[in-house]
Design a protein around this motif. Structure first.
Motif, PDB file in Angstrom:
ATOM      1  N   UNK A   1       0.837  -1.197   0.000  1.00 13.31           N
ATOM      2  CA  UNK A   1       0.000   0.000   0.000  1.00 13.31           C
ATOM      3  C   UNK A   1       0.875   1.252   0.000  1.00 13.31           C
ATOM      4  N   UNK A   2       0.648   2.161  -0.936  1.00  7.71           N
ATOM      5  CA  UNK A   2       1.427   3.402  -0.951  1.00  7.71           C
ATOM      6  C   UNK A   2       1.018   4.302   0.205  1.00  7.71           C
ATOM      7  N   UNK A   3       1.868   5.240   0.605  1.00  6.94           N
ATOM      8  CA  UNK A   3       1.523   6.109   1.727  1.00  6.94           C
ATOM      9  C   UNK A   3       0.329   6.998   1.402  1.00  6.94           C
ATOM     10  N   UNK A   4      -0.414   7.349   2.440  1.00 14.87           N
ATOM     11  CA  UNK A   4      -1.538   8.258   2.261  1.00 14.87           C
ATOM     12  C   UNK A   4      -1.016   9.666   2.003  1.00 14.87           C
ATOM     13  N   UNK A   5      -1.640  10.329   1.039  1.00 11.89           N
ATOM     14  CA  UNK A   5      -1.301  11.718   0.780  1.00 11.89           C
ATOM     15  C   UNK A   5      -2.070  12.669   1.688  1.00 11.89           C
ATOM     16  N   UNK A   6      -3.212  12.209   2.157  1.00 10.70           N
ATOM     17  CA  UNK A   6      -4.028  13.014   3.058  1.00 10.70           C
ATOM     18  C   UNK A   6      -4.788  12.089   3.976  1.00 10.70           C
ATOM     19  N   UNK A   7      -4.848  12.432   5.241  1.00  8.99           N
ATOM     20  CA  UNK A   7      -5.604  11.632   6.214  1.00  8.99           C
ATOM     21  C   UNK A   7      -6.226  12.582   7.226  1.00  8.99           C
TER      22      UNK A   7
ATOM     23  N   UNK B   1     -20.274   5.748  11.522  1.00 12.09           N
ATOM     24  CA  UNK B   1     -19.456   5.603  12.726  1.00 12.09           C
ATOM     25  C   UNK B   1     -18.212   6.477  12.678  1.00 12.09           C
ATOM     26  N   UNK B   2     -17.626   6.620  11.494  1.00 10.92           N
ATOM     27  CA  UNK B   2     -16.443   7.466  11.325  1.00 10.92           C
ATOM     28  C   UNK B   2     -16.337   7.878   9.856  1.00 10.92           C
ATOM     29  N   UNK B   3     -15.779   9.062   9.638  1.00  6.55           N
ATOM     30  CA  UNK B   3     -15.538   9.586   8.291  1.00  6.55           C
ATOM     31  C   UNK B   3     -14.134  10.172   8.280  1.00  6.55           C
ATOM     32  N   UNK B   4     -13.276   9.706   7.367  1.00  4.03           N
ATOM     33  CA  UNK B   4     -11.874  10.129   7.360  1.00  4.03           C
ATOM     34  C   UNK B   4     -11.373  10.325   5.935  1.00  4.03           C
ATOM     35  N   UNK B   5     -10.455  11.286   5.776  1.00  4.77           N
ATOM     36  CA  UNK B   5      -9.680  11.352   4.531  1.00  4.77           C
ATOM     37  C   UNK B   5      -8.724  10.160   4.503  1.00  4.77           C
ATOM     38  N   UNK B   6      -8.720   9.429   3.392  1.00  5.68           N
ATOM     39  CA  UNK B   6      -7.817   8.278   3.229  1.00  5.68           C
ATOM     40  C   UNK B   6      -7.277   8.306   1.792  1.00  5.68           C
TER      41      UNK B   6
END
Length: 278
Positions: free
Chosen positions: A120-126, A149-154
């Motif tokens: 998996x490449x690194x996240x550019x935004x989280x 339950x949760x909402x995230x930048x991935x």
């Protein structure tokens, strides 16, 4: 008119027509951007890839990934499908891993028996998604914000936002409203209930792309979901995700963390082999 090797494969399924199709054109060094985009528009698949000689000395080959409308820096099922075709055409890695060069950099791919898996490449935004965008996402999914339950930048390239639900049935019932949320990719994940769903997988995933079209099985999304869910202690370090159920597919994505690396794997089924004239 020059010809190029052409393969169409089904990714994240050992059974043809149950995964996510990919067109792969090899020996593509002489094709310019306009030709690649025209071919991808013509195949009309979610992605078409073009294999050429690596420019980075650390890579085994270079891949460019096009949707019918644009080029992507990285995508998961094109990575596995392209590596499968490169190996089938006689490619031999320089080292322990197959190393793919793409717009996002170098991506390692390992062979585990007949299955391939990419690192998996690194996240550019989280991190946090603001309230206004969260409300728009809920409206597009037809959900109450409280049910998310949760909402995230991935975001690992395509711009994903991840939404975690507690109910797989709620996930399967989603009717996506593209008019409520345009040009924002959203991935939704929920756990399987072993008593109701069995033990063939542990999570269900759905992916709504930037155009609003649902993708059958999505490697980049599953990679970023895994980094989020495993990193937050929500998911175990090894699990299987099911995707494509509502589309009549039976995709299976195999996720495993080894040290600091999360590997995202799946089967690849060959379907079409020939040449394309360009």
């Amino acid at each position: 008119m020059p010809t190029h090797p052409f393969h169409q494969v089904d990714v994240f399924s050992a059974v043809p027509f149950k995964g996510n199709p990919l067109a792969v054109i090899a020996e593509a060094d002489g094709l310019d951007d306009a030709a690649m985009q025209a071919i991808a528009n013509w195949t009309n698949l979610s992605e078409t890839t073009f294999l050429s000689r690596a420019q980075n000395p650390g890579a085994d080959y270079r891949v460019r990934i096009f949707t019918p409308q644009r080029e992507l820096p990285f995508a998961g099922h094109p990575t596995l499908g392209s590596a499968h075709v490169w190996l089938a055409l006689g490619g031999r890695p320089k080292g322990e891993y197959v190393v793919q060069e793409c717009g996002a950099g170098l991506v390692r791919i390992k062979r585990d028996s007949d299955r391939l898996a990419f690192a998996a490449p690194p996240l550019r935004r989280s991190g946090h998604v603001d309230a206004e965008l969260t409300s728009r996402i809920a409206a597009a999914l037809g959900l109450q914000p409280s049910s998310m339950r949760a909402v995230e930048w991935i975001d690992n390239g395509p711009g994903w936002i991840g939404v975690l639900l507690d109910s797989r049935q709620d996930l399967l019932n989603i009717k996506f409203n593209v008019l409520a949320l345009s040009q924002q990719p959203v991935g939704v994940v929920a756990p399987w209930d072993p008593a109701k769903d069995g033990d063939d997988a542990q999570y269900e995933v759905r992916a709504f792309t930037w155009s609003g079209v649902e993708d059958p099985v999505t490697g980049s999304l599953n990679a970023s979901l895994a980094q989020w869910l495993i990193g937050a202690g929500i998911a175990p370090k090894q699990y299987v995700a099911s995707q494509g159920t509502v589309l009549g597919r039976a995709g299976r994505v195999h996720v495993a963390q080894d040290g600091e690396t999360i590997w995202v794997g799946g089967d690849v089924a060959p379907v079409v082999k020939g040449t394309i004239s360009v």
